[in-house]
Design a protein around this motif. Structure first.
Motif, PDB file in Angstrom:
ATOM      1  N   GLY A  30       0.830  -1.191   0.000  1.00 21.07           N
ATOM      2  CA  GLY A  30       0.000   0.000   0.000  1.00 21.07           C
ATOM      3  C   GLY A  30       0.868   1.244   0.000  1.00 21.07           C
ATOM      4  N   PHE A  31       0.259   2.376  -0.259  1.00 21.07           N
ATOM      5  CA  PHE A  31       1.029   3.615  -0.354  1.00 21.07           C
ATOM      6  C   PHE A  31       1.636   4.030   0.983  1.00 21.07           C
ATOM      7  CE2 PHE A  31       0.845   8.241   0.389  1.00 21.07           C
ATOM      8  CZ  PHE A  31       1.859   8.644  -0.453  1.00 21.07           C
ATOM      9  N   SER A  32       0.830   4.078   2.016  1.00 20.01           N
ATOM     10  CA  SER A  32       1.299   4.625   3.291  1.00 20.01           C
ATOM     11  C   SER A  32       2.370   3.769   3.943  1.00 20.01           C
ATOM     12  CB  SER A  32       0.123   4.787   4.259  1.00 20.01           C
ATOM     13  OG  SER A  32      -0.798   5.709   3.745  1.00 20.01           O
ATOM     14  N   ALA A  33       2.222   2.468   3.823  1.00 19.26           N
ATOM     15  CA  ALA A  33       3.155   1.571   4.495  1.00 19.26           C
ATOM     16  C   ALA A  33       4.422   1.335   3.681  1.00 19.26           C
ATOM     17  CB  ALA A  33       2.479   0.243   4.811  1.00 19.26           C
ATOM     18  N   ALA A  34       4.482   1.861   2.489  1.00 20.12           N
ATOM     19  CA  ALA A  34       5.691   1.711   1.676  1.00 20.12           C
ATOM     20  C   ALA A  34       6.667   2.828   2.034  1.00 20.12           C
ATOM     21  CB  ALA A  34       5.331   1.766   0.190  1.00 20.12           C
ATOM     22  N   SER A  35       7.780   2.478   2.599  1.00 18.71           N
ATOM     23  CA  SER A  35       8.741   3.502   2.997  1.00 18.71           C
ATOM     24  C   SER A  35       9.710   3.822   1.868  1.00 18.71           C
ATOM     25  CB  SER A  35       9.525   3.034   4.217  1.00 18.71           C
ATOM     26  OG  SER A  35      10.452   2.057   3.838  1.00 18.71           O
ATOM     27  N   LEU A  36      10.293   4.979   1.950  1.00 22.50           N
ATOM     28  CA  LEU A  36      11.267   5.359   0.923  1.00 22.50           C
ATOM     29  C   LEU A  36      12.480   4.447   0.970  1.00 22.50           C
ATOM     30  CD1 LEU A  36      11.086   9.230   0.817  1.00 22.50           C
ATOM     31  CD2 LEU A  36      10.474   7.584  -0.926  1.00 22.50           C
ATOM     32  N   ASP A  37      12.795   3.942   2.132  1.00 20.23           N
ATOM     33  CA  ASP A  37      13.896   2.986   2.231  1.00 20.23           C
ATOM     34  C   ASP A  37      13.612   1.750   1.382  1.00 20.23           C
ATOM     35  OD1 ASP A  37      15.682   4.336   3.777  1.00 20.23           O
ATOM     36  OD2 ASP A  37      14.989   3.513   5.683  1.00 20.23           O
ATOM     37  N   THR A  38      12.414   1.215   1.533  1.00 21.45           N
ATOM     38  CA  THR A  38      12.028   0.035   0.762  1.00 21.45           C
ATOM     39  C   THR A  38      12.001   0.348  -0.732  1.00 21.45           C
ATOM     40  OG1 THR A  38      10.585  -0.479   2.634  1.00 21.45           O
ATOM     41  CG2 THR A  38      10.357  -1.832   0.662  1.00 21.45           C
ATOM     42  N   LEU A  39      11.438   1.492  -1.067  1.00 17.33           N
ATOM     43  CA  LEU A  39      11.373   1.884  -2.477  1.00 17.33           C
ATOM     44  C   LEU A  39      12.779   2.065  -3.037  1.00 17.33           C
ATOM     45  CD1 LEU A  39       8.433   4.409  -2.143  1.00 17.33           C
ATOM     46  CD2 LEU A  39       8.409   2.320  -3.521  1.00 17.33           C
ATOM     47  N   SER A  40      13.631   2.672  -2.235  1.00 15.82           N
ATOM     48  CA  SER A  40      15.001   2.891  -2.662  1.00 15.82           C
ATOM     49  C   SER A  40      15.714   1.560  -2.891  1.00 15.82           C
ATOM     50  CB  SER A  40      15.724   3.724  -1.599  1.00 15.82           C
ATOM     51  OG  SER A  40      17.063   3.937  -1.964  1.00 15.82           O
ATOM     52  N   LEU A 102      -3.552 -12.663  -9.713  1.00 16.07           N
ATOM     53  CA  LEU A 102      -2.976 -13.822  -9.021  1.00 16.07           C
ATOM     54  C   LEU A 102      -1.480 -13.945  -9.263  1.00 16.07           C
ATOM     55  CD1 LEU A 102      -5.782 -16.420  -9.739  1.00 16.07           C
ATOM     56  CD2 LEU A 102      -5.356 -15.153  -7.630  1.00 16.07           C
ATOM     57  N   HIS A 103      -0.895 -12.949  -9.866  1.00 17.07           N
ATOM     58  CA  HIS A 103       0.520 -13.004 -10.180  1.00 17.07           C
ATOM     59  C   HIS A 103       1.336 -12.484  -9.000  1.00 17.07           C
ATOM     60  CE1 HIS A 103       4.301 -11.620 -12.055  1.00 17.07           C
ATOM     61  NE2 HIS A 103       4.145 -12.714 -12.757  1.00 17.07           N
ATOM     62  N   GLY A 104       2.625 -12.756  -9.047  1.00 17.63           N
ATOM     63  CA  GLY A 104       3.507 -12.206  -8.030  1.00 17.63           C
ATOM     64  C   GLY A 104       3.878 -13.233  -6.983  1.00 17.63           C
ATOM     65  N   GLU A 105       4.945 -12.948  -6.259  1.00 16.39           N
ATOM     66  CA  GLU A 105       5.407 -13.903  -5.252  1.00 16.39           C
ATOM     67  C   GLU A 105       4.377 -14.071  -4.144  1.00 16.39           C
ATOM     68  OE1 GLU A 105       7.447  -9.935  -4.857  1.00 16.39           O
ATOM     69  OE2 GLU A 105       6.848 -11.381  -6.398  1.00 16.39           O
ATOM     70  N   THR A 106       3.722 -12.953  -3.822  1.00 20.40           N
ATOM     71  CA  THR A 106       2.583 -13.075  -2.928  1.00 20.40           C
ATOM     72  C   THR A 106       1.412 -13.522  -3.779  1.00 20.40           C
ATOM     73  OG1 THR A 106       2.583 -10.698  -3.228  1.00 20.40           O
ATOM     74  CG2 THR A 106       3.019 -11.518  -1.014  1.00 20.40           C
ATOM     75  N   ALA A 107       1.051 -14.774  -3.642  1.00 13.93           N
ATOM     76  CA  ALA A 107       0.094 -15.410  -4.538  1.00 13.93           C
ATOM     77  C   ALA A 107      -1.089 -14.497  -4.846  1.00 13.93           C
ATOM     78  CB  ALA A 107      -0.389 -16.716  -3.929  1.00 13.93           C
ATOM     79  N   ALA A 108      -1.720 -13.964  -3.816  1.00 23.07           N
ATOM     80  CA  ALA A 108      -2.945 -13.204  -3.995  1.00 23.07           C
ATOM     81  C   ALA A 108      -2.658 -11.734  -3.824  1.00 23.07           C
ATOM     82  CB  ALA A 108      -3.988 -13.659  -2.993  1.00 23.07           C
ATOM     83  N   ARG A 109      -2.599 -11.006  -4.895  1.00 22.11           N
ATOM     84  CA  ARG A 109      -2.276  -9.592  -4.774  1.00 22.11           C
ATOM     85  C   ARG A 109      -3.432  -8.704  -5.200  1.00 22.11           C
ATOM     86  NH1 ARG A 109       1.350  -8.371  -9.989  1.00 22.11           N
ATOM     87  NH2 ARG A 109       2.922  -7.863  -8.439  1.00 22.11           N
ATOM     88  N   GLY A 110      -4.357  -9.206  -5.976  1.00 18.93           N
ATOM     89  CA  GLY A 110      -5.490  -8.393  -6.388  1.00 18.93           C
ATOM     90  C   GLY A 110      -5.111  -7.314  -7.376  1.00 18.93           C
ATOM     91  N   CYS A 111      -5.976  -6.332  -7.488  1.00 24.80           N
ATOM     92  CA  CYS A 111      -5.786  -5.236  -8.432  1.00 24.80           C
ATOM     93  C   CYS A 111      -5.047  -4.103  -7.736  1.00 24.80           C
ATOM     94  CB  CYS A 111      -7.150  -4.758  -8.928  1.00 24.80           C
ATOM     95  SG  CYS A 111      -7.120  -3.153  -9.752  1.00 24.80           S
ATOM     96  N   PHE A 112      -4.025  -3.597  -8.406  1.00 22.16           N
ATOM     97  CA  PHE A 112      -3.207  -2.541  -7.805  1.00 22.16           C
ATOM     98  C   PHE A 112      -4.053  -1.319  -7.450  1.00 22.16           C
ATOM     99  CE2 PHE A 112      -0.118   1.059  -8.733  1.00 22.16           C
ATOM    100  CZ  PHE A 112       0.435   1.037  -7.477  1.00 22.16           C
ATOM    101  N   LEU A 113      -4.906  -0.924  -8.365  1.00 23.35           N
ATOM    102  CA  LEU A 113      -5.749   0.248  -8.115  1.00 23.35           C
ATOM    103  C   LEU A 113      -6.712   0.016  -6.963  1.00 23.35           C
ATOM    104  CD1 LEU A 113      -6.693   1.493 -11.669  1.00 23.35           C
ATOM    105  CD2 LEU A 113      -6.138   2.997  -9.775  1.00 23.35           C
ATOM    106  N   ILE A 114      -7.487  -1.032  -7.071  1.00 24.01           N
ATOM    107  CA  ILE A 114      -8.547  -1.260  -6.091  1.00 24.01           C
ATOM    108  C   ILE A 114      -7.972  -1.589  -4.722  1.00 24.01           C
ATOM    109  CG2 ILE A 114     -10.426  -2.853  -5.496  1.00 24.01           C
ATOM    110  CD1 ILE A 114     -11.230  -2.851  -8.400  1.00 24.01           C
ATOM    111  N   SER A 115      -6.863  -2.291  -4.698  1.00 28.68           N
ATOM    112  CA  SER A 115      -6.325  -2.723  -3.413  1.00 28.68           C
ATOM    113  C   SER A 115      -5.561  -1.628  -2.679  1.00 28.68           C
ATOM    114  CB  SER A 115      -5.401  -3.925  -3.599  1.00 28.68           C
ATOM    115  OG  SER A 115      -6.106  -5.011  -4.154  1.00 28.68           O
ATOM    116  N   THR A 116      -4.996  -0.694  -3.422  1.00 32.50           N
ATOM    117  CA  THR A 116      -4.167   0.298  -2.728  1.00 32.50           C
ATOM    118  C   THR A 116      -4.706   1.723  -2.859  1.00 32.50           C
ATOM    119  OG1 THR A 116      -2.629   0.823  -4.555  1.00 32.50           O
ATOM    120  CG2 THR A 116      -2.164  -1.138  -3.233  1.00 32.50           C
TER     121      THR A 116
END
Lengths: 203, 203
Positions: A30-40, A102-116
């Motif tokens: 999600g947007f809020s929980a994504a830190s710049l450290d992780t993004l970096s 259903l793609h990604g290492e986390t099996a169930a990720r859903g839609c980027f827009l709707i989920s985040t």
DNA sequence: CATATTTTATACCGTTTCGCATAAAAATCT
DNA sequence: AGATTTTTATGCGAAACGGTATAAAATATG
């Protein structure tokens, strides 16, 4: 003009690639929980480089949303190829959607827009705007195909393309939410199939 | 036992009320962006009181989710009153849903679960569990009414109650997402209406 | 009234957050 | 080659974060 080489040290990265890598982080956290450290770390770019190229975290996120919107529209219009029957079009739309959800290492990720983006939509007006515009664009793309279907007689003459399109989107929204909640592929495919039946008329 | 007064200083707050106030904060901001300062201000409880009564932020959020799930199930089963015709039941379900989704000082807030829990569902397994369980519970509540409808002949004998229930839920999920995206009440009511038509058969 | 127990209030702690200042590095232009 | 411009790297800094230690306040018990 555009092809002239810019003066100064050249970038060691491709902007679109970086936005894609950032998207993966936002998608999982999600947007809020994504830190710049992780993004970096995910983009292998130092923070000043991120800021120089994309602005702050919100702008990077908005770029990621826009990219997703555009790619999704491409996938959608490819699935809606008018050379195929409407029923097959819809089935393909849901199939392509599930491939993403259903793609990604986390099996169930859903839609980027709707989920985040939904989570941020109240506090960040620009996020809400992109979300709303994206949903509308998806509706419109399907509506176009529905209009053609009415003209061709694939649908009854009194069917309302806009309404049917929004219902078709509704099934997709539900697939998105349920995928994120951990539903199995089988369950989701069953929902998709029944959605096709309901909208196109049971075969 | 239960009614015996507890020793020590009595609480100056009602736990359910506090969870409700916290829910408003989470609803607007999402879990990650809701700070303990904001939660403390909204509940008028100092942080140590919050921790003493509910544990950490995630547990408070989970309590808020559970409360929402239970209240929603109550609203749902009230709307599905078997004394009414199925068509009216479904219309009421969507009507009640929109009353929740469009309520609040922030006009468009959507569904608490879908708008905020989806974002955390990947990183927080317990949130994903509540989300999945809630969606299933909603499906099941509607399915029960669909089974009755088949028995009564409100639906064709070969209709599958579980499938129809999930399609009915799908429309609700879409209402939730679109409400959060800022769609107008008129637009949402139109979608709800067409959903009823599609599932119950056009009147 | 004294003691035990629970809740409240204040203040604080270490960490993480986002964003930037500074300077080195790598390219183009003159 | 030297000047200019842009990107990279290191590291900092103020603020906000979640969470808690400590002690006062308020009740029940004996």
């Amino acid at each position: 003009m555009k092809s002239e080489k810019k003066q100064g040290r050249p970038r060691a990265f491709d902007a679109r690639t970086v936005i894609g890598q950032a998207r993966e982080v936002f998608w999982d956290r999600g947007f809020s929980a994504a830190s710049l450290d992780t993004l970096s770390a995910a983009t292998k770019l130092n923070r000043p480089s991120l800021y120089g190229a994309f602005g702050d975290k919100e702008e990077l996120y908005l770029d990621a949303l826009e990219g997703y919107r555009e790619e999704s529209l491409d996938v959608l219009s490819e699935a809606l190829d008018p050379a195929l029957p409407l029923r097959e079009n819809l089935a393909r739309v849901y199939d392509r959607a599930l491939a993403i959800y259903l793609h990604g290492e986390t099996a169930a990720r859903g839609c980027f827009l709707i989920s985040t983006a939904t989570a941020e939509a109240i506090q960040h007006a620009r996020v809400r705007e992109v979300l709303g515009r994206s949903l509308n664009d998806f509706d419109d793309a399907i509506k176009e195909r529905m209009e053609l279907a009415v003209k061709r007689g694939e649908l009854p003459a009194d069917a309302d393309p806009a309404t049917l399109a929004r219902l078709a989107s509704a099934v997709m929204h539900s697939l998105a939410v349920r995928a994120r909640a951990g539903d199995t592929r089988e369950t989701l495919e069953a929902l998709a199939h029944s959605g096709v039946d309901l909208i196109c008329g049971r075969k």
